[in-house]
Design a protein around this motif. Structure first.
Motif, PDB file in Angstrom:
ATOM      1  N   ARG A 200     -83.721 -54.259  43.220  1.00  0.00           N
ATOM      2  CA  ARG A 200     -83.680 -53.984  41.780  1.00  0.00           C
ATOM      3  C   ARG A 200     -82.342 -54.410  41.182  1.00  0.00           C
ATOM      4  NH1 ARG A 200     -86.952 -49.993  39.098  1.00  0.00           N
ATOM      5  NH2 ARG A 200     -88.753 -49.421  40.352  1.00  0.00           N
ATOM      6  N   GLY A 201     -81.262 -54.140  41.931  1.00  0.00           N
ATOM      7  CA  GLY A 201     -79.940 -54.475  41.433  1.00  0.00           C
ATOM      8  C   GLY A 201     -79.715 -55.969  41.325  1.00  0.00           C
ATOM      9  N   VAL A 282     -80.618 -49.629  27.055  1.00  0.00           N
ATOM     10  CA  VAL A 282     -79.502 -49.794  27.988  1.00  0.00           C
ATOM     11  C   VAL A 282     -79.361 -48.570  28.877  1.00  0.00           C
ATOM     12  CG1 VAL A 282     -77.001 -50.088  28.190  1.00  0.00           C
ATOM     13  CG2 VAL A 282     -78.281 -51.383  26.470  1.00  0.00           C
ATOM     14  N   THR A 283     -79.364 -47.382  28.273  1.00  0.00           N
ATOM     15  CA  THR A 283     -79.171 -46.163  29.072  1.00  0.00           C
ATOM     16  C   THR A 283     -80.354 -45.925  30.019  1.00  0.00           C
ATOM     17  OG1 THR A 283     -80.098 -44.821  27.267  1.00  0.00           O
ATOM     18  CG2 THR A 283     -77.689 -45.046  27.362  1.00  0.00           C
ATOM     19  N   THR A 284     -81.570 -46.295  29.588  1.00  0.00           N
ATOM     20  CA  THR A 284     -82.732 -46.155  30.472  1.00  0.00           C
ATOM     21  C   THR A 284     -82.551 -46.995  31.726  1.00  0.00           C
ATOM     22  OG1 THR A 284     -84.227 -45.727  28.620  1.00  0.00           O
ATOM     23  CG2 THR A 284     -85.227 -46.473  30.675  1.00  0.00           C
ATOM     24  N   ARG A 285     -82.071 -48.199  31.522  1.00  0.00           N
ATOM     25  CA  ARG A 285     -81.869 -49.080  32.676  1.00  0.00           C
ATOM     26  C   ARG A 285     -80.741 -48.563  33.572  1.00  0.00           C
ATOM     27  NH1 ARG A 285     -82.201 -55.645  32.723  1.00  0.00           N
ATOM     28  NH2 ARG A 285     -82.106 -55.873  34.983  1.00  0.00           N
ATOM     29  N   LEU A 286     -79.690 -48.017  32.979  1.00  0.00           N
ATOM     30  CA  LEU A 286     -78.585 -47.499  33.778  1.00  0.00           C
ATOM     31  C   LEU A 286     -79.039 -46.333  34.649  1.00  0.00           C
ATOM     32  CD1 LEU A 286     -75.514 -47.512  31.351  1.00  0.00           C
ATOM     33  CD2 LEU A 286     -76.221 -49.236  32.980  1.00  0.00           C
ATOM     34  N   VAL A 287     -79.853 -45.467  34.084  1.00  0.00           N
ATOM     35  CA  VAL A 287     -80.305 -44.285  34.827  1.00  0.00           C
ATOM     36  C   VAL A 287     -81.221 -44.682  35.985  1.00  0.00           C
ATOM     37  CG1 VAL A 287     -81.725 -42.197  34.670  1.00  0.00           C
ATOM     38  CG2 VAL A 287     -80.029 -42.689  32.910  1.00  0.00           C
ATOM     39  N   LEU A 288     -82.044 -45.709  35.777  1.00  0.00           N
ATOM     40  CA  LEU A 288     -83.038 -46.082  36.780  1.00  0.00           C
ATOM     41  C   LEU A 288     -82.615 -47.251  37.655  1.00  0.00           C
ATOM     42  CD1 LEU A 288     -86.259 -45.762  34.598  1.00  0.00           C
ATOM     43  CD2 LEU A 288     -85.463 -44.201  36.361  1.00  0.00           C
ATOM     44  N   LYS A 289     -81.465 -47.853  37.355  1.00  0.00           N
ATOM     45  CA  LYS A 289     -81.005 -49.013  38.122  1.00  0.00           C
ATOM     46  C   LYS A 289     -80.333 -48.576  39.411  1.00  0.00           C
ATOM     47  CE  LYS A 289     -78.244 -53.228  37.519  1.00  0.00           C
ATOM     48  NZ  LYS A 289     -77.304 -53.947  36.631  1.00  0.00           N
ATOM     49  N   GLY A 290     -80.465 -49.402  40.465  1.00  0.00           N
ATOM     50  CA  GLY A 290     -79.871 -49.067  41.750  1.00  0.00           C
ATOM     51  C   GLY A 290     -78.353 -49.015  41.717  1.00  0.00           C
ATOM     52  N   ASP A 291     -77.723 -50.003  41.086  1.00  0.00           N
ATOM     53  CA  ASP A 291     -76.263 -50.059  41.023  1.00  0.00           C
ATOM     54  C   ASP A 291     -75.776 -48.949  40.084  1.00  0.00           C
ATOM     55  OD1 ASP A 291     -73.612 -50.686  40.918  1.00  0.00           O
ATOM     56  OD2 ASP A 291     -73.860 -52.541  39.774  1.00  0.00           O
ATOM     57  N   ASP A 292     -74.938 -48.034  40.616  1.00  0.00           N
ATOM     58  CA  ASP A 292     -74.538 -46.872  39.810  1.00  0.00           C
ATOM     59  C   ASP A 292     -73.215 -47.065  39.081  1.00  0.00           C
ATOM     60  OD1 ASP A 292     -72.731 -46.826  41.858  1.00  0.00           O
ATOM     61  OD2 ASP A 292     -72.986 -44.715  42.359  1.00  0.00           O
ATOM     62  N   GLN A 311     -76.079 -33.459  39.852  1.00  0.00           N
ATOM     63  CA  GLN A 311     -77.503 -33.259  39.631  1.00  0.00           C
ATOM     64  C   GLN A 311     -78.190 -34.579  39.256  1.00  0.00           C
ATOM     65  OE1 GLN A 311     -79.231 -30.595  40.281  1.00  0.00           O
ATOM     66  NE2 GLN A 311     -77.448 -29.348  40.822  1.00  0.00           N
ATOM     67  N   VAL A 312     -77.478 -35.396  38.481  1.00  0.00           N
ATOM     68  CA  VAL A 312     -78.001 -36.722  38.130  1.00  0.00           C
ATOM     69  C   VAL A 312     -78.171 -37.559  39.400  1.00  0.00           C
ATOM     70  CG1 VAL A 312     -77.524 -38.873  36.886  1.00  0.00           C
ATOM     71  CG2 VAL A 312     -77.004 -36.672  35.815  1.00  0.00           C
ATOM     72  N   VAL A 313     -77.195 -37.497  40.290  1.00  0.00           N
ATOM     73  CA  VAL A 313     -77.257 -38.251  41.542  1.00  0.00           C
ATOM     74  C   VAL A 313     -78.433 -37.781  42.398  1.00  0.00           C
ATOM     75  CG1 VAL A 313     -76.078 -38.676  43.745  1.00  0.00           C
ATOM     76  CG2 VAL A 313     -74.815 -38.836  41.592  1.00  0.00           C
ATOM     77  N   ARG A 314     -78.669 -36.471  42.443  1.00  0.00           N
ATOM     78  CA  ARG A 314     -79.796 -35.946  43.224  1.00  0.00           C
ATOM     79  C   ARG A 314     -81.126 -36.465  42.677  1.00  0.00           C
ATOM     80  NH1 ARG A 314     -78.110 -29.550  44.104  1.00  0.00           N
ATOM     81  NH2 ARG A 314     -76.173 -29.972  45.278  1.00  0.00           N
ATOM     82  N   MET A 315     -81.234 -36.482  41.351  1.00  0.00           N
ATOM     83  CA  MET A 315     -82.459 -36.988  40.739  1.00  0.00           C
ATOM     84  C   MET A 315     -82.653 -38.467  41.069  1.00  0.00           C
ATOM     85  SD  MET A 315     -83.394 -37.577  36.738  1.00  0.00           S
ATOM     86  CE  MET A 315     -82.374 -39.066  36.825  1.00  0.00           C
ATOM     87  N   ARG A 316     -81.568 -39.244  40.966  1.00  0.00           N
ATOM     88  CA  ARG A 316     -81.643 -40.670  41.269  1.00  0.00           C
ATOM     89  C   ARG A 316     -81.957 -40.910  42.754  1.00  0.00           C
ATOM     90  NH1 ARG A 316     -79.236 -44.820  38.926  1.00  0.00           N
ATOM     91  NH2 ARG A 316     -77.822 -45.167  40.691  1.00  0.00           N
TER      92      ARG A 316
END
Length: 354
Positions: A200-201, A282-292, A311-316
């Motif tokens: 994905r990245g 943009v933010t949608t892609r950042l949240v769901l993109k592999g590269d953090d 918590q964001v990391v756990r969700m990802r």
């Protein structure tokens, strides 16, 4: 002609003829003759060699296959005999190179031969769908990767569907599929949800067709729509939560933790979009993109607490199937980044873009 001289010498010697040497001389003759006599000699050559081939040493058969494997006049019967040789190095010369084998021959070989033979066949140029359908049905992962990597091989819609299904836990096969410019839209849509984080990245640089990038964006949009349908009455609650942050009635941390714990990445992206004044796409892609890395910068610039970011990391991690080590590295990068540094970096990117 040198070949004729060697044959004459062998005949005059009176010694028992060395079969390997005889085939070598006949091969010289076969390769040297051109014009109207070439086809007639080719048939004679094929008959003689077939009469000896069962008694030839491996090295002699290999030398023969290497010399005549791509010859347009190689007799079909001899080509098939060499293509079925149990010594793979011999069969490879014919399976990958011989122009005399037709689709019917290749279909028969693909149905019967070993996986090593199938892998060699999968690398052949300009394979037609009757052959590739069998390779996809019978082949192991090595065969599947090879035929998918072979851009000159035609793949049917059914084969693409099967390859996508078999690529769920095979990152190399996923990448081979992504690189194909002829990947149809429907299999591409089914492939995208379980592409690995690494692929994905790199999708922008490796995709064989711009359609895949469009499909990835569309999949994200579809996820938004699906989530909104599922939310139903709770859609109002989401909007209320976002309004509570902008009005100061709730903190960014509180709402971010709520969305992350409840596995709502799209709502989380919308939150970051509202608070950070960044486009929602943009933010949608950042949240769901592999590269953090971009997400770390944005969250730090928004002064999201380490607890909320964890918590964001756990969700990802759940969504993108990140390993524990990857999650720890993400948290470490977040701890090392200060809000001031993140804002400075983002501000510099803004100025560079202007």
């Amino acid at each position: 002609m040198q070949a004729f001289d060697r044959l004459t010498e062998m005949a005059r010697s009176g010694d028992e003829i060395d079969r390997n040497a005889l085939i070598d001389v006949l091969t010289d003759l076969f390769l040297a003759v051109e014009g109207s006599k070439a086809e007639e000699l080719a048939q004679v050559f094929g008959n003689v060699v077939l009469g000896f081939i069962g008694r030839l040493e491996d090295s002699a058969r290999l030398a023969l296959a290497e010399r005549v494997g791509d010859h347009r006049l190689l007799p079909r019967e001899l080509a098939l005999r060499l293509a079925e040789d149990e010594l793979l190095e011999i069969a490879v010369q014919i399976l990958t190179n011989s122009p005399v084998l037709d689709t019917e021959d290749l279909v028969d070989l693909a149905e019967r031969k070993s996986q090593d033979h199938l892998k060699a066949l999968a690398a052949r140029l300009n394979l037609e769908t009757p052959v590739t359908d069998i390779l996809v049905r019978r082949g192991t992962n090595d065969v599947l990767r090879t035929v998918t990597d072979n851009r000159s091989a035609s793949l049917s819609g059914d084969s693409f569907d099967a390859l996508v299904a078999k690529s769920r836990k095979d990152e190399e096969l996923q990448e081979a599929l992504v690189r194909r410019p002829d990947l149809p839209p429907d299999p591409a849509r089914r492939l995208i949800p379980f592409l690995s984080r690494q692929i994905r990245g790199r999708l922008d640089s490796i995709a064989g067709h711009p359609r895949l990038i469009q499909l990835l964006t569309q999949c994200m949009a579809d996820e938004v729509k699906a989530q909104l349908r599922d939310l139903g009455a709770s859609q109002t609650q989401t909007e209320n939560a976002l309004n509570a942050v902008t009005s100061g009635k709730a903190t960014l941390d509180e709402v971010a933790i709520f969305f992350a714990k409840n596995d709502k990445p799209v709502d989380l992206a919308l939150l970051f979009s509202r608070v950070g004044n960044v486009a929602e796409t943009v933010t949608t892609r950042l949240v769901l993109k592999g590269d953090d890395a971009p997400l770390v910068l944005l969250c730090r610039a928004l002064n999201l607490s380490p607890e909320a970011f964890s918590q964001v990391v756990r969700m990802r991690s759940r969504r993108l199937r990140l390993t524990g080590q990857q999650a720890q590295e993400s948290l470490k990068r977040y701890d090392e980044m200060t809000p001031e540094k993140a804002r400075a970096i983002l501000s510099g990117s803004h100025k560079a873009a202007e």
